[in-house]
Design a protein around this motif. Structure first.
Motif, PDB file in Angstrom:
ATOM      1  N   ASN A  92       0.591  -0.636   0.262  1.00  0.00           N
ATOM      2  CA  ASN A  92       0.383  -0.199   0.250  1.00  0.00           C
ATOM      3  C   ASN A  92       0.411   1.424   0.031  1.00  0.00           C
ATOM      4  OD1 ASN A  92      -2.976  -0.867   0.336  1.00  0.00           O
ATOM      5  ND2 ASN A  92      -2.290  -1.493   1.925  1.00  0.00           N
ATOM      6  N   LEU A  93       0.103   2.411  -0.717  1.00  0.00           N
ATOM      7  CA  LEU A  93       1.109   3.436  -0.243  1.00  0.00           C
ATOM      8  C   LEU A  93       0.494   4.623   0.709  1.00  0.00           C
ATOM      9  CD1 LEU A  93       2.993   5.719  -2.110  1.00  0.00           C
ATOM     10  CD2 LEU A  93       1.351   6.253  -3.779  1.00  0.00           C
ATOM     11  N   TYR A  94       0.686   4.805   1.435  1.00  0.00           N
ATOM     12  CA  TYR A  94       0.081   5.911   2.346  1.00  0.00           C
ATOM     13  C   TYR A  94       1.482   7.569   2.487  1.00  0.00           C
ATOM     14  CZ  TYR A  94      -1.494   1.931   5.077  1.00  0.00           C
ATOM     15  OH  TYR A  94      -1.874   0.493   5.288  1.00  0.00           O
ATOM     16  N   GLN A  95       0.798   8.614   2.329  1.00  0.00           N
ATOM     17  CA  GLN A  95       0.708   9.576   2.030  1.00  0.00           C
ATOM     18  C   GLN A  95       0.026  10.430   2.838  1.00  0.00           C
ATOM     19  OE1 GLN A  95       0.935   9.921  -2.500  1.00  0.00           O
ATOM     20  NE2 GLN A  95       3.232   9.653  -2.082  1.00  0.00           N
ATOM     21  N   GLY A  96       0.492  11.157   3.390  1.00  0.00           N
ATOM     22  CA  GLY A  96      -0.372  12.609   3.946  1.00  0.00           C
ATOM     23  C   GLY A  96      -1.480  12.111   5.255  1.00  0.00           C
ATOM     24  N   TRP A  97      -1.023  11.045   6.138  1.00  0.00           N
ATOM     25  CA  TRP A  97      -2.453  11.265   7.169  1.00  0.00           C
ATOM     26  C   TRP A  97      -1.392  12.533   8.025  1.00  0.00           C
ATOM     27  CZ3 TRP A  97       2.443   8.326   6.438  1.00  0.00           C
ATOM     28  CH2 TRP A  97       2.940   8.250   6.925  1.00  0.00           C
ATOM     29  N   THR A  98      -2.524  12.673   8.913  1.00  0.00           N
ATOM     30  CA  THR A  98      -3.143  13.021   9.952  1.00  0.00           C
ATOM     31  C   THR A  98      -2.915  13.190  11.806  1.00  0.00           C
ATOM     32  OG1 THR A  98      -5.296  13.866   9.938  1.00  0.00           O
ATOM     33  CG2 THR A  98      -4.058  15.347   8.129  1.00  0.00           C
ATOM     34  N   GLN A  99      -2.798  11.581  11.906  1.00  0.00           N
ATOM     35  CA  GLN A  99      -2.935  11.149  12.793  1.00  0.00           C
ATOM     36  C   GLN A  99      -1.764   9.428  12.734  1.00  0.00           C
ATOM     37  OE1 GLN A  99      -6.281  10.996  15.501  1.00  0.00           O
ATOM     38  NE2 GLN A  99      -7.018  13.341  15.141  1.00  0.00           N
ATOM     39  N   TYR A 100      -1.984   9.211  11.805  1.00  0.00           N
ATOM     40  CA  TYR A 100      -1.241   8.385  11.871  1.00  0.00           C
ATOM     41  C   TYR A 100      -2.160   7.199  10.740  1.00  0.00           C
ATOM     42  CZ  TYR A 100      -5.853   5.541  14.112  1.00  0.00           C
ATOM     43  OH  TYR A 100      -6.598   4.759  14.072  1.00  0.00           O
ATOM     44  N   ALA A 101      -0.944   6.209  10.242  1.00  0.00           N
ATOM     45  CA  ALA A 101      -1.366   5.505   8.885  1.00  0.00           C
ATOM     46  C   ALA A 101      -1.851   3.625   9.282  1.00  0.00           C
ATOM     47  CB  ALA A 101      -0.126   5.537   7.839  1.00  0.00           C
ATOM     48  N   ILE A 102      -1.814   3.357  10.226  1.00  0.00           N
ATOM     49  CA  ILE A 102      -2.492   2.164  10.957  1.00  0.00           C
ATOM     50  C   ILE A 102      -1.903   2.172  12.177  1.00  0.00           C
ATOM     51  CG2 ILE A 102      -1.076  -0.699  11.114  1.00  0.00           C
ATOM     52  CD1 ILE A 102       0.326  -0.248   8.711  1.00  0.00           C
ATOM     53  N   GLY A 103      -3.308   1.512  12.549  1.00  0.00           N
ATOM     54  CA  GLY A 103      -3.848   1.358  14.580  1.00  0.00           C
ATOM     55  C   GLY A 103      -4.322  -0.189  14.621  1.00  0.00           C
ATOM     56  N   GLY A 104      -4.130  -0.210  15.976  1.00  0.00           N
ATOM     57  CA  GLY A 104      -4.609  -1.321  16.116  1.00  0.00           C
ATOM     58  C   GLY A 104      -4.674  -1.291  17.938  1.00  0.00           C
ATOM     59  N   SER A 105      -6.072  -2.226  17.977  1.00  0.00           N
ATOM     60  CA  SER A 105      -6.147  -2.274  20.271  1.00  0.00           C
ATOM     61  C   SER A 105      -6.844  -3.841  20.206  1.00  0.00           C
ATOM     62  CB  SER A 105      -7.402  -1.655  20.217  1.00  0.00           C
ATOM     63  OG  SER A 105      -8.512  -1.186  19.488  1.00  0.00           O
ATOM     64  N   GLN A 106      -6.738  -3.872  21.420  1.00  0.00           N
ATOM     65  CA  GLN A 106      -7.628  -5.039  21.483  1.00  0.00           C
ATOM     66  C   GLN A 106      -6.578  -6.461  21.548  1.00  0.00           C
ATOM     67  OE1 GLN A 106     -10.089  -4.983  23.905  1.00  0.00           O
ATOM     68  NE2 GLN A 106      -9.852  -3.107  23.415  1.00  0.00           N
ATOM     69  N   SER A 107      -5.295  -6.482  21.431  1.00  0.00           N
ATOM     70  CA  SER A 107      -4.803  -7.300  21.406  1.00  0.00           C
ATOM     71  C   SER A 107      -4.440  -8.161  19.590  1.00  0.00           C
ATOM     72  CB  SER A 107      -4.292  -7.897  22.063  1.00  0.00           C
ATOM     73  OG  SER A 107      -4.630  -8.120  23.096  1.00  0.00           O
ATOM     74  N   PRO A 108      -4.031  -6.539  18.534  1.00  0.00           N
ATOM     75  CA  PRO A 108      -3.184  -7.119  16.846  1.00  0.00           C
ATOM     76  C   PRO A 108      -2.592  -8.049  17.368  1.00  0.00           C
ATOM     77  CG  PRO A 108      -3.912  -4.718  17.523  1.00  0.00           C
ATOM     78  CD  PRO A 108      -3.692  -5.731  19.155  1.00  0.00           C
ATOM     79  N   ARG A 109      -2.778  -8.196  16.046  1.00  0.00           N
ATOM     80  CA  ARG A 109      -1.349  -8.698  14.813  1.00  0.00           C
ATOM     81  C   ARG A 109      -0.876  -7.982  14.140  1.00  0.00           C
ATOM     82  NH1 ARG A 109      -0.511 -14.216  13.447  1.00  0.00           N
ATOM     83  NH2 ARG A 109      -2.645 -14.843  13.728  1.00  0.00           N
ATOM     84  N   ILE A 110      -0.627  -7.528  13.740  1.00  0.00           N
ATOM     85  CA  ILE A 110      -0.864  -6.695  12.364  1.00  0.00           C
ATOM     86  C   ILE A 110       0.637  -6.478  11.583  1.00  0.00           C
ATOM     87  CG2 ILE A 110      -0.583  -4.196  11.349  1.00  0.00           C
ATOM     88  CD1 ILE A 110      -2.690  -2.986  13.302  1.00  0.00           C
ATOM     89  N   ASN A 111       0.844  -7.240  10.307  1.00  0.00           N
ATOM     90  CA  ASN A 111       1.921  -7.378   9.856  1.00  0.00           C
ATOM     91  C   ASN A 111       2.339  -6.367   8.326  1.00  0.00           C
ATOM     92  OD1 ASN A 111       4.201  -8.582   8.444  1.00  0.00           O
ATOM     93  ND2 ASN A 111       3.160 -10.631   7.543  1.00  0.00           N
ATOM     94  N   SER A 112       2.493  -5.581   8.812  1.00  0.00           N
ATOM     95  CA  SER A 112       2.766  -4.426   7.630  1.00  0.00           C
ATOM     96  C   SER A 112       4.165  -4.846   6.713  1.00  0.00           C
ATOM     97  CB  SER A 112       3.185  -3.265   8.218  1.00  0.00           C
ATOM     98  OG  SER A 112       3.519  -2.126   7.019  1.00  0.00           O
ATOM     99  N   GLU A 113       4.150  -5.387   5.156  1.00  0.00           N
ATOM    100  CA  GLU A 113       5.024  -5.765   4.849  1.00  0.00           C
ATOM    101  C   GLU A 113       5.183  -4.840   2.888  1.00  0.00           C
ATOM    102  OE1 GLU A 113       6.860  -9.866   3.039  1.00  0.00           O
ATOM    103  OE2 GLU A 113       4.035  -9.925   3.706  1.00  0.00           O
ATOM    104  N   SER A 114       6.384  -4.790   3.185  1.00  0.00           N
ATOM    105  CA  SER A 114       6.542  -4.028   1.547  1.00  0.00           C
ATOM    106  C   SER A 114       5.054  -2.684   1.626  1.00  0.00           C
ATOM    107  CB  SER A 114       6.480  -4.597   0.598  1.00  0.00           C
ATOM    108  OG  SER A 114       7.700  -5.858   0.700  1.00  0.00           O
ATOM    109  N   ASN A 115       4.823  -2.357   2.363  1.00  0.00           N
ATOM    110  CA  ASN A 115       4.576  -0.786   2.236  1.00  0.00           C
ATOM    111  C   ASN A 115       5.130   0.888   2.001  1.00  0.00           C
ATOM    112  OD1 ASN A 115       1.453  -1.476   2.682  1.00  0.00           O
ATOM    113  ND2 ASN A 115       2.986  -3.060   4.516  1.00  0.00           N
ATOM    114  N   PHE A 116       4.782   1.640   1.096  1.00  0.00           N
ATOM    115  CA  PHE A 116       5.105   3.105   1.025  1.00  0.00           C
ATOM    116  C   PHE A 116       4.799   4.126   2.246  1.00  0.00           C
ATOM    117  CE2 PHE A 116       6.582   7.134  -0.227  1.00  0.00           C
ATOM    118  CZ  PHE A 116       7.760   5.830  -1.299  1.00  0.00           C
ATOM    119  N   PHE A 117       5.589   4.405   2.828  1.00  0.00           N
ATOM    120  CA  PHE A 117       5.567   5.214   3.720  1.00  0.00           C
ATOM    121  C   PHE A 117       5.747   6.571   3.823  1.00  0.00           C
ATOM    122  CE2 PHE A 117       4.786   1.223   6.222  1.00  0.00           C
ATOM    123  CZ  PHE A 117       3.516   1.167   6.702  1.00  0.00           C
TER     124      PHE A 117
END
Length: 131
Positions: free
Chosen positions: A27-52
């Motif tokens: 994914n291409l992430y540009q220009g967020w104002t607070q955050y780009a990836i988030g989680g709560s309640q014990s998530p497992r988030i695998n960010s792979e080969s993204n462009f930030f």
């Protein structure tokens, strides 16, 4: 979630996981104002080969975590960070996918994300034209 151009001025909730597993790739992430990836309640988030590419503001951090009692598992594998972007990973290595081999997909290098997402977005369809 994959091959999505997430562009200017999105507040938050661009990629957010409650409880389970999320594989966010190419994914291409540009220009967020607070955050780009988030989680709560014990998530497992695998960010792979993204462009930030961080916005020109004080919000350079990619991740947001709200989890007072549980654990947070944020992985970053092969991501590309520009313009002072930071990623607060909580563990190293890879997150184990929560899907079968038939559901697996090939992730492209982060250097190809701009070309992968160049024509991505909302389809322009009507009753008279094919999508």
């Amino acid at each position: 979630m994959g091959f999505v151009p997430i562009r200017n001025r999105l507040e938050k909730l661009e990629s957010f996981s409650l409880y389970g597993y999320a594989h966010v790739a190419n994914n291409l992430y540009q220009g967020w104002t607070q955050y780009a990836i988030g989680g709560s309640q014990s998530p497992r988030i695998n960010s792979e080969s993204n462009f930030f590419s961080a916005p020109n503001s004080e919000h350079k951090e990619v991740t947001w975590k709200q989890n007072k009692n549980g654990q947070k598992f944020l992985y970053s594998v092969g991501d590309l960070f520009k313009n002072g972007t930071s990623f607060s990973r909580t563990v190293t290595g890879r997150a184990r996918p929560n899907y079968s081999p038939e559901q697996a997909f090939q992730v492209q290098p982060a250097s190809k994300v701009r070309s992968l997402t160049n024509s991505a977005g909302v389809l322009q369809c009507s009753k008279r034209s094919r999508c």
